[in-house]
Write a protein that holds these residues in place. Structure first.
Motif, short mmCIF file in Angstrom:
data_model
loop_
_atom_site.label_atom_id
_atom_site.label_comp_id
_atom_site.label_asym_id
_atom_site.label_seq_id
_atom_site.Cartn_x
_atom_site.Cartn_y
_atom_site.Cartn_z
N GLU A 112 -11.01 -11.35 0.02
CA GLU A 112 -10.36 -10.11 -0.44
C GLU A 112 -9.59 -9.45 0.70
O GLU A 112 -8.48 -8.94 0.50
CB GLU A 112 -11.41 -9.12 -0.98
N VAL A 113 -10.19 -9.46 1.90
CA VAL A 113 -9.53 -8.85 3.06
C VAL A 113 -8.21 -9.57 3.34
O VAL A 113 -7.17 -8.94 3.56
CB VAL A 113 -10.46 -8.90 4.31
N GLN A 114 -8.25 -10.91 3.27
CA GLN A 114 -7.03 -11.69 3.53
C GLN A 114 -5.95 -11.43 2.47
O GLN A 114 -4.77 -11.29 2.78
CB GLN A 114 -7.37 -13.19 3.60
N SER A 115 -6.40 -11.33 1.22
CA SER A 115 -5.41 -11.18 0.14
C SER A 115 -4.71 -9.82 0.19
O SER A 115 -3.63 -9.64 -0.36
CB SER A 115 -6.09 -11.35 -1.23
N LEU A 116 -5.32 -8.86 0.89
CA LEU A 116 -4.71 -7.51 0.90
C LEU A 116 -3.87 -7.24 2.15
O LEU A 116 -3.49 -6.09 2.40
CB LEU A 116 -5.81 -6.45 0.79
N ALA A 117 -3.61 -8.23 2.93
CA ALA A 117 -2.74 -8.09 4.12
C ALA A 117 -3.18 -6.94 5.02
O ALA A 117 -2.42 -6.05 5.36
CB ALA A 117 -1.28 -7.90 3.68
N PHE A 118 -4.45 -6.97 5.40
CA PHE A 118 -4.99 -5.91 6.26
C PHE A 118 -4.34 -5.92 7.65
O PHE A 118 -4.23 -4.88 8.29
CB PHE A 118 -6.52 -6.10 6.43
N LEU A 119 -3.93 -7.11 8.07
CA LEU A 119 -3.35 -7.21 9.43
C LEU A 119 -2.19 -6.25 9.63
O LEU A 119 -2.06 -5.62 10.67
CB LEU A 119 -2.90 -8.65 9.69
N ASP A 120 -1.34 -6.15 8.60
CA ASP A 120 -0.15 -5.27 8.72
C ASP A 120 -0.58 -3.83 8.94
O ASP A 120 -0.06 -3.12 9.81
CB ASP A 120 0.71 -5.32 7.43
N VAL A 121 -1.57 -3.38 8.13
CA VAL A 121 -2.01 -1.99 8.21
C VAL A 121 -2.66 -1.73 9.57
O VAL A 121 -2.37 -0.72 10.23
CB VAL A 121 -3.05 -1.67 7.10
N VAL A 122 -3.51 -2.66 10.00
CA VAL A 122 -4.26 -2.47 11.24
C VAL A 122 -3.33 -2.50 12.46
O VAL A 122 -3.48 -1.69 13.39
CB VAL A 122 -5.38 -3.54 11.37
N SER A 123 -2.36 -3.38 12.44
CA SER A 123 -1.47 -3.49 13.63
C SER A 123 -0.68 -2.18 13.84
O SER A 123 -0.41 -1.79 14.97
CB SER A 123 -0.52 -4.68 13.51
N LYS A 124 -0.38 -1.50 12.75
CA LYS A 124 0.33 -0.20 12.89
C LYS A 124 -0.55 0.83 13.60
O LYS A 124 -0.07 1.73 14.27
CB LYS A 124 0.70 0.35 11.50
N LEU A 125 -1.88 0.68 13.42
CA LEU A 125 -2.80 1.67 13.99
C LEU A 125 -3.02 1.48 15.49
O LEU A 125 -3.64 2.32 16.14
CB LEU A 125 -4.15 1.63 13.26
N ARG A 126 -2.47 0.38 16.06
CA ARG A 126 -2.63 0.17 17.51
C ARG A 126 -1.91 1.27 18.30
O ARG A 126 -2.23 1.53 19.44
CB ARG A 126 -2.06 -1.19 17.91
N ASN A 127 -0.93 1.89 17.65
CA ASN A 127 -0.17 2.96 18.33
C ASN A 127 -0.66 4.36 17.90
O ASN A 127 0.05 5.34 18.09
CB ASN A 127 1.33 2.85 18.02
N HIS A 128 -1.83 4.42 17.32
CA HIS A 128 -2.34 5.70 16.83
C HIS A 128 -2.56 6.66 17.99
O HIS A 128 -2.95 6.25 19.08
CB HIS A 128 -3.67 5.48 16.08
N GLU A 129 -2.30 7.97 17.75
CA GLU A 129 -2.43 8.97 18.84
C GLU A 129 -3.88 9.08 19.34
O GLU A 129 -4.11 9.46 20.49
CB GLU A 129 -1.93 10.33 18.36
N ASN A 130 -4.84 8.73 18.49
CA ASN A 130 -6.24 8.78 18.92
C ASN A 130 -6.60 7.46 19.60
O ASN A 130 -6.52 6.39 18.99
CB ASN A 130 -7.12 9.02 17.68
#
Length: 607
Positions: A571-589
């Motif tokens: 399920e994790v693979q089918s939902l393309a989590f990588l895209d969402v998570v990679s954006k969070l690498r630049n999170h202000e926190n």
């Protein structure tokens, strides 16, 4: 009757140019008829059209003015006459008469305006438009210090007029408050406390005004507390005490006034009433006991007043209140438990009370109310236990005293307020208490009841607390056995839906509990997590810019744990989590950004 008809005719015809003597005779006739049958005479006066004539007779120069105002005051005692008095244009000339010096004219004018305003929107409006209230307030202020009978009579009428003018009308009450009527009335009460009628008027006026928040601030700058307590001590009659209670209750909602009342000695008066009425079955005594003990609890809601009465747990008031708990009166048991709950509002007090055996007393009280008990007493005793369980050092002591077992006896309760406090008490008790959390988390009856209450859609408080306790059992026990019990009882879906709560604290508690489930018992919970669509929910939480940093962090920790399960990993693979998570690498926190990097690595390896 013939005389009345003649007098009415004569008044209509001759009002404008008749001599004072003939007018006096007509007016006397009307007053006599009103004294014999007010309602019938008032009807005749209305039908005759003579009300309009009165407007022209209300002049400061006329010797008949006081009698005309008296007649208006008498007819306005009838509800059906108040609007006709307004329509006949009587208010502006009556208000003008408030400026004259004649005491009898002032007295009758005050009566007339007061009666026209009684329960009449039109009457009040007309007096407001004519500016009557300001003149009356000024009169009260200038007469305030005079103690001769005529002045006191006038003051009583004017206070009554203001009372009728503003009763249950927030706008007009605010107007009087802005005119500064409160300090004047408090001063009046102090000077004229021997005059029963005037005192009563002041009390009713206070009762009227005290409901408004703005009034409490003004009252707090006066010595109202001293005056009311002094007056209260003198009272013997139940009705008079009740009247003062009705002023004290709204005023005591203000924290500054609470302290003033405590310092003025109100508490001693209340304790005395409780002592005198506790064993009585007279209706008045039962009512007084309730009012006095309720007011006592209200005084303890203020931090300063509460601490003053606690006196480090040695205060005589605190000791007296404790003695209410074993009482046979439900009202006193209730007030005693609520008082303890109010004393238990800071760690120092709570620790002192637990060390001095208060818990035992509360458990004994609860024991008396297990079977067909009094719901309000159950609720109050549980509230007190919940507050006492807040300080960390109290938890283990209360657990070893058997509080959890005492509370669990109420699991059968169908009363939402009791359910709510029961849940809160257990949640406080197990906070950071691994052993207790493990023990309770394996109590199948408790867990099944929690799962049932998690669906109590009609009672949001019970539903929220049940979810939070389920999560707490897992978070504090970190026990596989507890997780298995919750899975078997169908609790997983509730923890998943709790992760979507509108309250960040609840979301967070759910995510931490779910991460522990995934780390300790993933195989057992796998099916339920899948059915509850946890992965889709985590995707939403991570994609949503509004999610708090801790929610994003805990969601990623949970994802890393879930990929240990084959179906969930798919399920994790089918939902393309990588895209969402990679954006969070630049999170202000920074913590979120670091977790995003770690999660991205884990996801990359697994894919």
């Amino acid at each position: 009757a013939d005389n009345l008809s003649d007098a009415l005719k004569k008044l209509k015809i001759t009002a404008t140019d008749s001599t004072a003597d003939s007018l006096e005779g007509c007016l006397d006739c009307l007053l006599q008829a009103l004294a014999q049958n007010n309602t019938e005479t008032s009807e005749k006066i209305q039908k005759s059209g003579v009300l309009q004539v009165f407007a022209s007779l209300l002049t400061p120069q006329s010797s008949c003015t006081a009698k005309v105002a008296n007649i208006i005051a008498e007819v306005a005692r009838n509800e059906f006459m108040r609007t006709p008095c307004v329509d006949a244009g009587l208010i502006p000339p009556l208000v003008q008469l408030l400026n004259c010096k004649d005491q009898e004219v002032l007295l009758q004018t005050g009566r007339a305006l007061g009666n026209i305003c009684y329960d009449s929107h039109e009457g009040r409006n007309a007096v407001d438009c004519a500016g009557g209230a300001r003149i009356v307030v000024d009169h009260i202020r200038s007469l305030c210090s005079k103690t001769d009978p005529a002045s006191e009579k006038l003051l009583t009428v004017f206070c009554g007029m203001l009372m009728n003018y503003s009763n249950e009308n927030d706008t007009l009450q605010s107007q009087l408050i802005n005119m500064g009527v409160i300090p004047t009335l408090v001063k009046l009460l102090g000077i004229h406390c021997q005059n029963a009628a005037l005192t009563e008027m002041c009390l009713v006026a206070f009762g009227n005004l005290a409901e408004l928040e703005s009034s409490k601030e003004q009252f707090a700058y006066t010595n109202i507390a001293e005056e009311l307590v002094r007056l209260f001590k003198k009272q013997i009659e139940h009705d008079k005490k009740e009247m003062i209670f009705e002023v004290l209750a709204p005023l005591a909602e203000n924290d500054v006034i609470k302290l003033q009342l405590v310092e003025a000695g109100l508490v001693e008066c209340l304790l005395e009433i409780v002592q005198k009425t506790v064993d009585s079955d007279k209706e008045d005594d039962i009512a007084e006991l309730k009012t006095a003990s309720d007011l006592m609890v209200l005084l303890l809601l203020g931090d300063e007043s509460m601490q003053k009465l606690f006196e480090g747990g040695k205060g005589s008031v605190f000791q007296r209140v404790l003695s209410w708990i074993p009482s046979n009166s439900h009202q006193l048991q209730l007030a005693g438990a609520l008082a303890i709950a109010n004393f238990a509002r800071n760690d120092g007090n709570c620790i002192h009370m637990v060390d001095h055996g208060i818990v035992q007393r509360l458990m004994e009280l609860l024991d008396r109310h297990v079977e067909d008990g009094n719901v309000t007493v159950q609720h109050a005793a549980l509230s007190a236990l919940r507050n006492l369980a807040i300080p960390v050092v109290n938890k283990a002591k209360m657990l070893s005293a058997g509080v959890a077992e005492a509370v669990l006896k109420f699991l059968r309760s169908e009363m939402p307020p009791v359910q709510f406090k029961l849940l809160g008490t257990l949640r406080m008790l197990i906070d950071a208490q691994a052993e207790a959390a493990e023990q309770l988390g394996q109590n199948v009856k408790l867990v099944e009841r929690l799962v049932e209450w998690c669906e109590a859609k009609d009672h949001a408080g019970v539903m929220g607390e049940s979810n939070r306790l389920l999560s707490a059992l897992i978070r504090h026990s970190k026990s596989k056995d507890v997780i298995r019990t919750i899975v078997r009882s169908g609790g997983i879906k509730h923890l998943v839906s709790m992760a979507t709560s509108e309250h960040v604290i609840m979301q967070n508690e759910a995510l931490v509990a779910l991460a522990l489930i995934a780390a300790l018992e993933l195989a057992t919970a796998e099916k339920d997590l899948e059915n509850a669509q946890l992965v889709q929910i985590l995707h939403r939480l991570l994609s949503d810019d509004r999610s708090a940093p801790e929610i994003k962090y805990n969601s990623m920790v949970l994802i890393c744990a879930l990929i240990g399960s084959e179906p969930l990993q798919k399920e994790v693979q089918s939902l393309a989590f990588l895209d969402v998570v990679s954006k969070l690498r630049n999170h202000e926190n920074k913590t979120v950004a670091q977790q995003a990097s770690l999660t991205e690595q884990r996801l990359a390896v697994e894919s």
